[in-house]
Motif scaffolding. Structure first.
Motif, PDB file in Angstrom:
ATOM      1  N   LYS A 207      -9.106   6.226  -5.120  1.00  0.00           N
ATOM      2  CA  LYS A 207      -8.340   6.794  -6.234  1.00  0.00           C
ATOM      3  C   LYS A 207      -6.919   6.254  -6.321  1.00  0.00           C
ATOM      4  O   LYS A 207      -6.253   6.440  -7.341  1.00  0.00           O
ATOM      5  CB  LYS A 207      -8.292   8.322  -6.080  1.00  0.00           C
ATOM      6  N   ILE A 208      -6.449   5.608  -5.258  1.00  0.00           N
ATOM      7  CA  ILE A 208      -5.062   5.139  -5.224  1.00  0.00           C
ATOM      8  C   ILE A 208      -5.054   3.620  -5.145  1.00  0.00           C
ATOM      9  O   ILE A 208      -5.769   3.027  -4.328  1.00  0.00           O
ATOM     10  CB  ILE A 208      -4.303   5.739  -4.027  1.00  0.00           C
ATOM     11  N   ALA A 209      -4.269   2.995  -5.993  1.00  0.00           N
ATOM     12  CA  ALA A 209      -4.162   1.536  -5.978  1.00  0.00           C
ATOM     13  C   ALA A 209      -3.422   1.080  -4.727  1.00  0.00           C
ATOM     14  O   ALA A 209      -2.460   1.727  -4.295  1.00  0.00           O
ATOM     15  CB  ALA A 209      -3.435   1.039  -7.222  1.00  0.00           C
ATOM     16  N   PRO A 210      -3.844  -0.012  -4.120  1.00  0.00           N
ATOM     17  CA  PRO A 210      -3.200  -0.485  -2.893  1.00  0.00           C
ATOM     18  C   PRO A 210      -1.700  -0.721  -3.044  1.00  0.00           C
ATOM     19  O   PRO A 210      -0.914  -0.370  -2.144  1.00  0.00           O
ATOM     20  CB  PRO A 210      -3.939  -1.787  -2.590  1.00  0.00           C
ATOM     21  N   LEU A 211      -1.269  -1.289  -4.177  1.00  0.00           N
ATOM     22  CA  LEU A 211       0.161  -1.563  -4.348  1.00  0.00           C
ATOM     23  C   LEU A 211       0.957  -0.283  -4.564  1.00  0.00           C
ATOM     24  O   LEU A 211       2.150  -0.240  -4.256  1.00  0.00           O
ATOM     25  CB  LEU A 211       0.370  -2.538  -5.513  1.00  0.00           C
ATOM     26  N   ASP A 212       0.311   0.769  -5.096  1.00  0.00           N
ATOM     27  CA  ASP A 212       0.990   2.067  -5.187  1.00  0.00           C
ATOM     28  C   ASP A 212       1.239   2.623  -3.784  1.00  0.00           C
ATOM     29  O   ASP A 212       2.302   3.189  -3.502  1.00  0.00           O
ATOM     30  CB  ASP A 212       0.163   3.051  -6.009  1.00  0.00           C
ATOM     31  N   SER A 213       0.243   2.482  -2.915  1.00  0.00           N
ATOM     32  CA  SER A 213       0.425   2.909  -1.520  1.00  0.00           C
ATOM     33  C   SER A 213       1.503   2.075  -0.852  1.00  0.00           C
ATOM     34  O   SER A 213       2.299   2.594  -0.041  1.00  0.00           O
ATOM     35  CB  SER A 213      -0.896   2.777  -0.748  1.00  0.00           C
ATOM     36  N   ALA A 214       1.543   0.784  -1.164  1.00  0.00           N
ATOM     37  CA  ALA A 214       2.579  -0.081  -0.597  1.00  0.00           C
ATOM     38  C   ALA A 214       3.962   0.370  -1.048  1.00  0.00           C
ATOM     39  O   ALA A 214       4.925   0.334  -0.260  1.00  0.00           O
ATOM     40  CB  ALA A 214       2.329  -1.528  -1.000  1.00  0.00           C
ATOM     41  N   ALA A 215       4.080   0.793  -2.304  1.00  0.00           N
ATOM     42  CA  ALA A 215       5.364   1.287  -2.799  1.00  0.00           C
ATOM     43  C   ALA A 215       5.784   2.552  -2.060  1.00  0.00           C
ATOM     44  O   ALA A 215       6.970   2.739  -1.749  1.00  0.00           O
ATOM     45  CB  ALA A 215       5.268   1.546  -4.304  1.00  0.00           C
ATOM     46  N   MET A 216       4.815   3.429  -1.770  1.00  0.00           N
ATOM     47  CA  MET A 216       5.118   4.637  -0.998  1.00  0.00           C
ATOM     48  C   MET A 216       5.592   4.262   0.408  1.00  0.00           C
ATOM     49  O   MET A 216       6.529   4.875   0.939  1.00  0.00           O
ATOM     50  CB  MET A 216       3.892   5.540  -0.924  1.00  0.00           C
ATOM     51  N   ALA A 217       4.932   3.287   1.007  1.00  0.00           N
ATOM     52  CA  ALA A 217       5.323   2.850   2.349  1.00  0.00           C
ATOM     53  C   ALA A 217       6.734   2.284   2.338  1.00  0.00           C
ATOM     54  O   ALA A 217       7.522   2.519   3.270  1.00  0.00           O
ATOM     55  CB  ALA A 217       4.335   1.804   2.855  1.00  0.00           C
ATOM     56  N   LYS A 218       7.087   1.572   1.294  1.00  0.00           N
ATOM     57  CA  LYS A 218       8.438   1.016   1.192  1.00  0.00           C
ATOM     58  C   LYS A 218       9.476   2.134   1.107  1.00  0.00           C
ATOM     59  O   LYS A 218      10.536   2.048   1.727  1.00  0.00           O
ATOM     60  CB  LYS A 218       8.523   0.113  -0.036  1.00  0.00           C
ATOM     61  N   THR A 219       9.159   3.177   0.331  1.00  0.00           N
ATOM     62  CA  THR A 219      10.064   4.324   0.220  1.00  0.00           C
ATOM     63  C   THR A 219      10.243   5.016   1.570  1.00  0.00           C
ATOM     64  O   THR A 219      11.343   5.441   1.931  1.00  0.00           O
ATOM     65  CB  THR A 219       9.520   5.327  -0.812  1.00  0.00           C
ATOM     66  N   LEU A 220       9.152   5.131   2.329  1.00  0.00           N
ATOM     67  CA  LEU A 220       9.202   5.784   3.639  1.00  0.00           C
ATOM     68  C   LEU A 220       9.707   4.841   4.738  1.00  0.00           C
ATOM     69  O   LEU A 220       9.850   5.263   5.888  1.00  0.00           O
ATOM     70  CB  LEU A 220       7.800   6.285   4.023  1.00  0.00           C
ATOM     71  N   LYS A 221       9.954   3.590   4.370  1.00  0.00           N
ATOM     72  CA  LYS A 221      10.410   2.572   5.324  1.00  0.00           C
ATOM     73  C   LYS A 221       9.418   2.374   6.455  1.00  0.00           C
ATOM     74  O   LYS A 221       9.776   2.282   7.634  1.00  0.00           O
ATOM     75  CB  LYS A 221      11.796   2.932   5.875  1.00  0.00           C
ATOM     76  N   ILE A 222       8.138   2.317   6.081  1.00  0.00           N
ATOM     77  CA  ILE A 222       7.064   2.092   7.035  1.00  0.00           C
ATOM     78  C   ILE A 222       6.419   0.749   6.713  1.00  0.00           C
ATOM     79  O   ILE A 222       5.758   0.603   5.681  1.00  0.00           O
ATOM     80  CB  ILE A 222       6.006   3.212   6.972  1.00  0.00           C
TER      81      ILE A 222
END
Length: 336
Positions: A207-222
């Protein structure tokens, strides 16, 4: 190496005061025991005392010794290493997202398939960790947390050993796997948090696009480190078994998307690696750790290492008690 003996529950040793009480009670019972009176006792006196007579006092001694050994075991004696372990340990929090889609059955790592090799390398990777907390997320058409962040590497290896393909709905939900991994790290207080994605295919489910998850990871600095497993193109894939039970292999096209994995790594500040053999996968995991900054998970103090030593005392207690019961019921049986 200097060793010290310590007791985890020293208060239990107060129970040793029962030992002289038991011995005193046994002595009083022996004094009160009824005796047979004979008009010609001198006849028996001339026969002398047999070995059995001398052994009878052993019974209360055996019982007292068994009780004493049991009390010492309850106090939990421990061997303490005089060298202390510094608790200023350093480590990182790592969540591994492992692909369990059917494409991981491909045999380009023959004689084993991709999943078997990935599990072997991950197990070795886990065994070589000391202070890193590791979690495990598995995914195919959906993603699930298989193991939360833990330092219990033994349990983690057992969980890893049980993983199989064709248990989850098929597909490759990379975006969902990354989102689930990030959720496990969101509340972590470690300075270094990282996701390691191990997959052999392209995103085609979830349900979640990989690049959307990548954007979340960038926000969390992970940072997300991606490892593409397999050679790509047409690879041997199992197509059932022949009449003799041997696996039938057929070259099958399995789509991959290295550009997507590269974009995920670049967006989050991670790295992309390609593993076309077991050694490549091993090197990829090692490079992930080598590139990370260490963070302290625990602060200050020191701790000694302990080894439980109550087992010999417990066995001694059971052995002495069993010997006393055996002698009392056989050789030293007393008929009132």
């Amino acid at each position: 190496m200097p060793l010290d003996l310590a007791f985890n529950s020293p208060q239990a040793l107060w129970g040793l005061l029962l030992v002289p009480v038991l011995l005193a009670q046994a002595w009083r019972e022996r004094r009160r025991r009824a005796v047979l009176r004979f008009s010609a006792a001198h006849v028996f006196a001339r026969q002398g005392r047999g070995l059995r007579t001398y052994m009878l006092p052993l019974l209360p001694l055996l019982r007292a010794a068994a009780v004493a050994a049991a009390i010492v075991a309850i106090a939990r004696p421990q061997t303490r290493d005089s060298r202390v372990r510094d608790l200023n340990v350093e480590g990182i929090d790592v969540v591994v997202a492992l692909d369990l889609s059917t494409s991981m059955e491909a045999g380009d790592f023959r004689p084993q398939n991709r999943l078997h090799v990935a599990k072997e390398v991950l197990s070795e990777f886990i065994s070589n960790r000391v202070n890193d907390r590791i979690g495990l997320v598995v995914f195919a058409g959906a993603a699930y947390t298989q193991a939360p962040l833990t330092l219990d590497y033994g349990v983690l290896r057992e969980v890893l050993k049980q993983l199989r393909t064709r248990v989850l709905e098929d597909g490759t939900a990379i975006g969902d796997a990354l989102a689930t991994s990030l959720n496990r790290l969101r509340d972590s207080e470690a300075k270094s948090r990282v996701v390691v994605l191990i997959t052999d295919g392209d995103n085609n489910a979830g349900k979640i696009a990989p690049l959307d998850s990548a954007a979340m990871a960038k926000t969390l600095k992970i940072p997300i480190y991606t490892i593409l497993v397999g050679k790509g193109g047409k690879v041997p894939f199992p197509q059932g078994q022949d009449l003799f039970g041997n696996t039938v292999w057929r070259d099958t096209e399995i789509p991959i998307n290295p550009e997507l994995l590269q974009d995920i790594a670049a967006t989050t500040g991670g790295e992309y690696y390609r593993a076309t053999d077991p050694e490549g996968l091993k090197q990829g995991l090692q490079k992930v750790l080598d590139s990370l900054e260490r963070s302290k998970l625990m602060e200050g103090g020191a701790s000694a290492t302990y080894r439980e030593d109550y087992h010999p005392f417990l066995l001694l207690a059971f052995g002495l008690a069993a010997l006393e019961l055996l002698l009392r019921a056989t050789l030293l049986r007393v008929f009132p």
